[in-house]
Design a protein around this motif. Structure first.
Motif, short mmCIF file in Angstrom:
data_model
loop_
_atom_site.label_atom_id
_atom_site.label_comp_id
_atom_site.label_asym_id
_atom_site.label_seq_id
_atom_site.Cartn_x
_atom_site.Cartn_y
_atom_site.Cartn_z
N THR A 196 0.84 -1.20 0.00
CA THR A 196 0.00 0.00 0.00
C THR A 196 0.87 1.25 0.00
O THR A 196 2.07 1.20 0.30
CB THR A 196 -0.91 0.00 1.23
OG1 THR A 196 -0.10 -0.05 2.42
CG2 THR A 196 -1.84 -1.20 1.21
N LEU A 197 0.26 2.37 -0.35
CA LEU A 197 0.95 3.66 -0.39
C LEU A 197 0.44 4.55 0.72
O LEU A 197 -0.75 4.56 1.05
CB LEU A 197 0.72 4.34 -1.75
CG LEU A 197 1.24 3.61 -2.99
CD1 LEU A 197 0.86 4.38 -4.24
CD2 LEU A 197 2.75 3.43 -2.92
N SER A 198 1.35 5.33 1.27
CA SER A 198 0.95 6.32 2.26
C SER A 198 0.35 7.53 1.56
O SER A 198 0.39 7.66 0.33
CB SER A 198 2.16 6.72 3.12
OG SER A 198 3.15 7.32 2.31
N GLU A 199 -0.20 8.47 2.34
CA GLU A 199 -0.80 9.66 1.75
C GLU A 199 0.24 10.51 1.04
O GLU A 199 -0.02 11.09 -0.02
CB GLU A 199 -1.51 10.47 2.84
CG GLU A 199 -2.73 9.79 3.43
CD GLU A 199 -3.80 9.53 2.38
OE1 GLU A 199 -3.91 10.33 1.44
OE2 GLU A 199 -4.52 8.52 2.52
N ASN A 200 1.43 10.63 1.61
CA ASN A 200 2.49 11.41 0.97
C ASN A 200 2.93 10.77 -0.35
O ASN A 200 3.19 11.48 -1.34
CB ASN A 200 3.69 11.55 1.90
CG ASN A 200 3.35 12.35 3.14
OD1 ASN A 200 2.44 13.19 3.12
ND2 ASN A 200 4.06 12.11 4.25
N GLU A 201 2.99 9.43 -0.38
CA GLU A 201 3.37 8.75 -1.61
C GLU A 201 2.30 8.88 -2.68
O GLU A 201 2.61 9.02 -3.87
CB GLU A 201 3.64 7.26 -1.31
CG GLU A 201 4.88 7.02 -0.46
CD GLU A 201 5.02 5.58 -0.03
OE1 GLU A 201 6.14 5.16 0.30
OE2 GLU A 201 3.99 4.87 0.00
N LYS A 202 1.04 8.86 -2.27
CA LYS A 202 -0.04 9.05 -3.24
C LYS A 202 -0.01 10.45 -3.83
O LYS A 202 -0.24 10.66 -5.03
CB LYS A 202 -1.39 8.77 -2.58
CG LYS A 202 -1.63 7.31 -2.20
CD LYS A 202 -2.98 7.14 -1.54
CE LYS A 202 -3.20 5.68 -1.14
NZ LYS A 202 -4.50 5.48 -0.46
N GLU A 203 0.25 11.49 -2.97
CA GLU A 203 0.34 12.87 -3.45
C GLU A 203 1.52 13.04 -4.39
O GLU A 203 1.42 13.73 -5.43
CB GLU A 203 0.43 13.82 -2.26
CG GLU A 203 0.45 15.28 -2.62
CD GLU A 203 -0.85 15.72 -3.27
OE1 GLU A 203 -0.80 16.69 -4.05
OE2 GLU A 203 -1.90 15.08 -3.02
N ARG A 246 2.79 10.78 -6.31
CA ARG A 246 2.46 10.12 -7.56
C ARG A 246 1.53 10.97 -8.42
O ARG A 246 1.66 11.00 -9.65
CB ARG A 246 1.80 8.76 -7.26
CG ARG A 246 1.50 7.95 -8.50
CD ARG A 246 0.88 6.61 -8.16
NE ARG A 246 -0.40 6.77 -7.49
CZ ARG A 246 -1.18 5.75 -7.10
NH1 ARG A 246 -0.78 4.51 -7.31
NH2 ARG A 246 -2.31 5.98 -6.48
N ARG A 247 0.59 11.70 -7.78
CA ARG A 247 -0.30 12.55 -8.54
C ARG A 247 0.42 13.73 -9.17
O ARG A 247 0.07 14.20 -10.25
CB ARG A 247 -1.43 13.04 -7.63
CG ARG A 247 -2.50 11.99 -7.34
CD ARG A 247 -3.71 12.62 -6.70
NE ARG A 247 -3.42 13.15 -5.38
CZ ARG A 247 -3.60 12.49 -4.25
NH1 ARG A 247 -4.06 11.23 -4.29
NH2 ARG A 247 -3.32 13.03 -3.09
N GLN A 248 1.46 14.24 -8.50
CA GLN A 248 2.18 15.41 -8.99
C GLN A 248 3.27 15.06 -10.00
O GLN A 248 3.83 15.97 -10.64
CB GLN A 248 2.82 16.17 -7.82
CG GLN A 248 1.79 16.79 -6.86
CD GLN A 248 2.45 17.50 -5.72
OE1 GLN A 248 3.69 17.56 -5.64
NE2 GLN A 248 1.65 18.08 -4.82
N LEU A 249 3.55 13.79 -10.15
CA LEU A 249 4.59 13.39 -11.09
C LEU A 249 4.10 13.54 -12.52
O LEU A 249 3.01 13.10 -12.87
CB LEU A 249 4.99 11.93 -10.82
CG LEU A 249 6.05 11.34 -11.76
CD1 LEU A 249 7.38 12.06 -11.57
CD2 LEU A 249 6.21 9.85 -11.49
N VAL A 250 4.92 14.21 -13.35
CA VAL A 250 4.60 14.41 -14.75
C VAL A 250 5.48 13.48 -15.57
O VAL A 250 6.70 13.53 -15.51
CB VAL A 250 4.83 15.87 -15.18
CG1 VAL A 250 4.52 16.04 -16.67
CG2 VAL A 250 3.98 16.80 -14.33
N LEU A 251 4.84 12.60 -16.34
CA LEU A 251 5.58 11.66 -17.15
C LEU A 251 6.18 12.35 -18.36
O LEU A 251 5.58 13.31 -18.90
CB LEU A 251 4.65 10.52 -17.59
CG LEU A 251 4.04 9.67 -16.47
CD1 LEU A 251 3.09 8.65 -17.06
CD2 LEU A 251 5.11 8.99 -15.65
#
Length: 297
Positions: free
Chosen positions: A242-249, A251-256
């Motif tokens: 599972t991912l923590s809240e910081n890891e989820k945030e 991942r959302r901000q990462l631009v491929l």
């Protein structure tokens, strides 16, 4: 399924009844014989454990004249040199000797195979069953079915699997989970077409007749929808899935790279006059493996 096998609705060339120390399967064995006498001309019964008098007392007088009892309990291992069947006797020849010209269909019953397994071994016993299934007398009488009893607690699993492979139907008899039924049966039936049917049934008997059967499912196997949804497959693992809240945030901000998101960002001043943009297609088949990995470049 047990009831269908007894009354002949489901045809089976070889039926194996396996019991244990907790529940005797001889009652089911006698139930099969009683049902078979309704549709065949003769039943040849090998008595290895119980004497012939045991079965004469339990088979009705109307049907007893069509049952040929072969008492093998007098001298089964040739210690007394009596003129009686032994473990070395040819079972097929003994069956042919007892068939008459009026018999068209017969059934061979064996109580039990455990005696042959202990004294002759599994290969001989399986070969004897296979030969009996294809037995035919000189007058044209054919063996319709072979039904046998075996005590599973006396043999290893390897020998029992051999017997099950020769048999087209296997009935395992154990004690019932409640007092309202007489026994618990697990049936594995292989049809001629190759289809395998497995059932577990609670059986209630009325003498030598099957009064009722009920399909059985263990309560612990059933789960309510609420319990099924609450199960977390990632719990109690030695690693984290599972991912923590910081890891989820993050991942959302990462631009491929090479996506349209880069167009919205200010272009960095560079000597490169062109940019690469990648727009994924819905039909793309992503494969992490290198397609050229097998090439020697």
């Amino acid at each position: 399924m047990l009831k269908e096998l007894c009354n002949g609705t489901e045809s089976s060339k070889c039926v194996l009844i396996q019991d244990g120390a907790e529940q005797c399967g001889r009652t089911v064995f006698l139930t099969f014989i009683t049902g078979l006498l309704q549709r065949v001309d003769r039943v040849v019964l090998f008595c290895w454990e119980k004497p012939a008098s045991y079965y004469r007392a339990r088979i009705t007088s109307k049907l007893s004249d069509r049952v040929d009892l072969i008492d093998c309990t007098e001298d089964p291992v040739s210690w007394l040199d009596l003129d009686s069947p032994t473990v070395d006797s040819n079972l097929t020849d003994l069956v042919r000797e007892r068939l008459t010209a009026a018999d068209k269909k017969c059934v061979v019953a064996i109580d039990s195979l455990s005696f042959l397994l202990l004294h002759r071994g599994a290969p001989y016993t399986c070969q004897a069953l296979h030969t009996l299934k294809s037995c035919k007398s000189a007058t044209g009488c054919v063996v319709e079915q072979v039904i046998s009893l075996v005590h599973g607690n006396l043999h290893n699993d390897h020998d029992l699997r051999k017997l099950e492979h020769v048999s087209s139907s296997v009935v395992r008899v154990t004690s019932p989970p409640d007092q309202q039924h007489d026994m618990f049966c697990s049936v594995v039936h292989r049809r001629i077409s190759g289809k395998v049917i497995k059932t577990t049934e609670l059986v209630k008997l009325d003498g030598l007749n099957i009064l009722s059967t009920q399909n059985w499912q263990h309560d612990s196997v059933k789960r309510s929808p609420e319990q099924a949804e609450s199960i977390d497959p990632a719990a109690n693992l030695t690693f984290n899935l599972t991912l923590s809240e910081n890891e989820k945030e993050a991942r959302r901000q990462l631009v491929l790279p090479y996506t349209k998101e880069q167009r919205r960002q200010p272009r960095i001043q560079s000597s490169v006059s062109s940019m690469i943009y990648y727009e994924p297609d819905k039909a793309d088949d992503f494969d992490e493996e290198d397609p050229d990995d097998d090439l020697d470049i």
